[in-house]
Enzyme design. Structure first.
Site, PDB file in Angstrom:
ATOM      1  N   HIS A  95       9.075  19.337  -5.430  1.00 33.14           N
ATOM      2  CA  HIS A  95       7.788  19.424  -6.112  1.00 33.14           C
ATOM      3  C   HIS A  95       7.673  20.794  -6.781  1.00 33.14           C
ATOM      4  CE1 HIS A  95       6.852  15.745  -4.250  1.00 33.14           C
ATOM      5  NE2 HIS A  95       5.908  16.098  -3.396  1.00 33.14           N
ATOM      6  N   CYS A 148       3.120  17.213   1.641  1.00 32.92           N
ATOM      7  CA  CYS A 148       4.240  18.027   1.150  1.00 32.92           C
ATOM      8  C   CYS A 148       3.815  19.026   0.056  1.00 32.92           C
ATOM      9  CB  CYS A 148       5.367  17.128   0.644  1.00 32.92           C
ATOM     10  SG  CYS A 148       4.789  15.703  -0.290  1.00 32.92           S
TER      11      CYS A 148
HETATM   12  P1  NAP Z   1       8.943   5.050   3.847  1.00 34.10           P
HETATM   13  O1  NAP Z   1      10.211   5.432   3.174  1.00 34.10           O
HETATM   14  O2  NAP Z   1       8.160   3.932   3.290  1.00 34.10           O
HETATM   15  O3  NAP Z   1       9.268   4.744   5.417  1.00 34.10           O
HETATM   16  C1  NAP Z   1       8.325   4.168   6.283  1.00 34.10           C
HETATM   17  C2  NAP Z   1       8.933   3.950   7.668  1.00 34.10           C
HETATM   18  O4  NAP Z   1       7.924   3.395   8.533  1.00 34.10           O
HETATM   19  C3  NAP Z   1      10.108   2.970   7.698  1.00 34.10           C
HETATM   20  O5  NAP Z   1      11.073   3.410   8.619  1.00 34.10           O
HETATM   21  C4  NAP Z   1       9.470   1.676   8.196  1.00 34.10           C
HETATM   22  O6  NAP Z   1      10.370   0.837   8.915  1.00 34.10           O
HETATM   23  C5  NAP Z   1       8.445   2.225   9.176  1.00 34.10           C
HETATM   24  N1  NAP Z   1       7.382   1.270   9.441  1.00 34.10           N
HETATM   25  C6  NAP Z   1       6.629   0.576   8.546  1.00 34.10           C
HETATM   26  N2  NAP Z   1       5.752  -0.245   9.184  1.00 34.10           N
HETATM   27  C7  NAP Z   1       5.962  -0.060  10.516  1.00 34.10           C
HETATM   28  C8  NAP Z   1       5.385  -0.604  11.690  1.00 34.10           C
HETATM   29  N3  NAP Z   1       4.394  -1.519  11.638  1.00 34.10           N
HETATM   30  N4  NAP Z   1       5.842  -0.179  12.892  1.00 34.10           N
HETATM   31  C9  NAP Z   1       6.824   0.736  12.977  1.00 34.10           C
HETATM   32  N5  NAP Z   1       7.427   1.282  11.899  1.00 34.10           N
HETATM   33  C10 NAP Z   1       6.993   0.902  10.684  1.00 34.10           C
HETATM   34  O7  NAP Z   1       7.931   6.287   3.896  1.00 34.10           O
HETATM   35  P2  NAP Z   1       8.260   7.883   3.856  1.00 34.10           P
HETATM   36  O8  NAP Z   1       8.232   8.401   2.472  1.00 34.10           O
HETATM   37  O9  NAP Z   1       9.457   8.149   4.704  1.00 34.10           O
HETATM   38  O10 NAP Z   1       6.943   8.464   4.521  1.00 34.10           O
HETATM   39  C11 NAP Z   1       6.711   8.398   5.928  1.00 34.10           C
HETATM   40  C12 NAP Z   1       5.476   9.220   6.262  1.00 34.10           C
HETATM   41  O11 NAP Z   1       5.705  10.576   5.897  1.00 34.10           O
HETATM   42  C13 NAP Z   1       4.223   8.759   5.490  1.00 34.10           C
HETATM   43  O12 NAP Z   1       3.099   8.889   6.325  1.00 34.10           O
HETATM   44  C14 NAP Z   1       4.178   9.747   4.328  1.00 34.10           C
HETATM   45  O13 NAP Z   1       2.883   9.909   3.831  1.00 34.10           O
HETATM   46  C15 NAP Z   1       4.686  11.011   5.005  1.00 34.10           C
HETATM   47  N6  NAP Z   1       5.272  12.015   4.112  1.00 34.10           N
HETATM   48  C16 NAP Z   1       6.188  11.661   3.176  1.00 34.10           C
HETATM   49  C17 NAP Z   1       6.726  12.664   2.357  1.00 34.10           C
HETATM   50  C18 NAP Z   1       7.724  12.348   1.279  1.00 34.10           C
HETATM   51  O14 NAP Z   1       8.029  13.271   0.491  1.00 34.10           O
HETATM   52  N7  NAP Z   1       8.272  11.137   1.188  1.00 34.10           N
HETATM   53  C19 NAP Z   1       6.357  13.994   2.540  1.00 34.10           C
HETATM   54  C20 NAP Z   1       5.435  14.332   3.524  1.00 34.10           C
HETATM   55  C21 NAP Z   1       4.901  13.318   4.313  1.00 34.10           C
HETATM   56  P3  NAP Z   1      11.029  -0.496   8.262  1.00 34.10           P
HETATM   57  O15 NAP Z   1      12.216  -0.039   7.444  1.00 34.10           O
HETATM   58  O16 NAP Z   1      11.435  -1.276   9.451  1.00 34.10           O
HETATM   59  O17 NAP Z   1       9.979  -1.155   7.432  1.00 34.10           O
END
Ligand code: NAP
Length: 350
Positions: A243, A150
């Site tokens: 950010h 991001c």
């Molecule tokens: P998050 O809130 O921790 O969400 C993670 C998701 O993955 C949840 O829906 C979780 O489901 C699922 N998950 C975890 N383990 C799994 C498994 N074994 N099989 C299938 N699903 C699984 O993370 P996030 O912030 O949304 O980030 C998600 C991705 O986007 C990451 O790779 C992060 O680096 C990237 N990203 C994030 C941002 C940001 O600003 N947050 C920006 C750019 C990129 P459960 O609820 O069932 O555990």
């Protein structure tokens, strides 16, 4: 578009996944066919498996839907939006691509692979063509397409028009990054409130290497990284979404702040020319007030899809400096991925 394209959302319960669901629930081209998450959530109703943390209609009206396992044998569609953590993405995204889905990933797992497009539609739409080689080499009928970290997304949107007009030689970027960037629950409130944390694991090197790929030239079926020096200093601050980045840049020919302002203001790249549904009217909102952009006042404009530039001025070290702001979970994640899919669809890749 006469018929909507079916899509699946992987990681639908998370910070980015919820934003995907809210965007896609009303999308003119796409229709949600599957919501998937981990085995902990599969089988539960969406409204039971997670707490909805966004404004607007809770669960985007899909709270009754039953979550599925993120498994290509069960929850598959021609277009898959992945908001999975990197380690999970490394395993699941290729399985989806092999099964024929075009996967739009937010994870870092495949961003730097040579045959995987790392895409910001305004910046490097021509890199989409890497998909042809990816399919041929890996024998996939689908594919994987990524959006950058991001912080990089916001930075590169400001650098791209400057790189095209003058050539970027060196960049020094100091970020102040929102708590939502760490997912949920992220950094403990006791650690973050009233504090600034000068470390975000892996973030600085991601900004440094991804920027060179994004600004690189697509030639003979591959991307040649741009030759520029980027130094990133990343900090977590107690802000919810958005950010802020303090940027100094050395440009070829040492243009004046006025010349830089004119170039940023005039930039109308491909998504705006095509009128893609998630493209903001202008990619860069320029601010004249001496105290803007500000997270609380500016970051939600254009549904979080434009970036904000203000305080363009002389930098005694590198030539020009400015303040930059962008939405980490919209432009930097879900909204960026949806825009990638719109571009891919408009260019016949779906
Ligand atoms: P998050 O809130 O921790 O969400 C993670 C998701 O993955 C949840 O829906 C979780 O489901 C699922 N998950 C975890 N383990 C799994 C498994 N074994 N099989 C299938 N699903 C699984 O993370 P996030 O912030 O949304 O980030 C998600 C991705 O986007 C990451 O790779 C992060 O680096 C990237 N990203 C994030 C941002 C940001 O600003 N947050 C920006 C750019 C990129 P459960 O609820 O069932 O555990």
């Amino acid at each position: 578009m006469s018929e909507k394209i079916q899509v699946a959302v992987l990681g639908a319960t998370g910070v980015v996944g919820q934003r995907f669901v809210r965007r896609l629930a009303e999308h003119p081209w796409f229709q949600i066919a599957h919501l998937a998450a981990s085995g902990r959530s599969a089988g539960k109703r969406y409204s039971e498996a997670c707490e909805w943390r966004l404004d607007g209609e809770p669960y985007a009206g899909l709270g009754h839907c039953v979550l599925e396992d993120a498994d290509p044998a069960l929850a598959i569609a021609p277009v898959v939006f992945s908001a999975l953590d990197t380690e999970v993405a490394r395993e699941l995204e290729p399985a989806y691509a092999r099964a024929g889905a075009l996967v739009f990933s937010n994870a870092a797992a495949f961003r730097m692979e040579e045959d995987v497009p790392l895409l910001v539609p305004e910046v490097n739409p021509e890199h989409l063509a890497l998909l042809a080689g990816q399919r041929a080499r890996r024998g996939w009928s689908g594919g994987i397409l990524t959006n950058p970290n991001c912080t990089t997304t916001v930075l590169v949107l400001a650098l791209a028009p400057l790189h095209a007009a003058f050539g970027v030689e060196a960049v020094l970027m100091t970020s102040m990054q929102a708590a939502s960037g760490a997912g949920y629950p992220g950094v403990s409130s006791l650690d973050l409130m009233g504090n600034v944390i000068p470390f975000i694991k892996g973030e600085e090197s991601k900004v440094e290497i991804e920027t060179a790929k994004l600004l690189g030239r697509f030639r003979d079926g591959r991307v040649e990284d741009a030759l520029l020096a980027v130094s990133a200093l990343c900090h977590r601050v107690p802000v919810l979404d958005g950010h802020t980045e303090a940027v100094s840049v050395r440009l070829k020919g040492n243009p004046s702040p006025e010349q830089v302002r004119e170039v940023l203001d005039a930039w109308r790249p491909e998504p705006q020319r095509l009128g893609l549904p998630s493209a903001p009217p202008v990619p860069i909102r320029l601010h004249e007030a001496e105290n803007r952009p500000q997270v609380r006042r500016d970051v939600e404009q254009d549904a979080g899809m434009s970036i904000h530039v203000g305080r363009i001025r002389r930098c005694p070290v590198l030539g020009v400096k400015f303040s930059l702001l962008g939405h980490n979970t919209e432009r930097g994640a879900a909204g960026g991925s949806v825009l990638n899919a719109e571009l891919a669809l408009s260019q016949g890749w779906v």
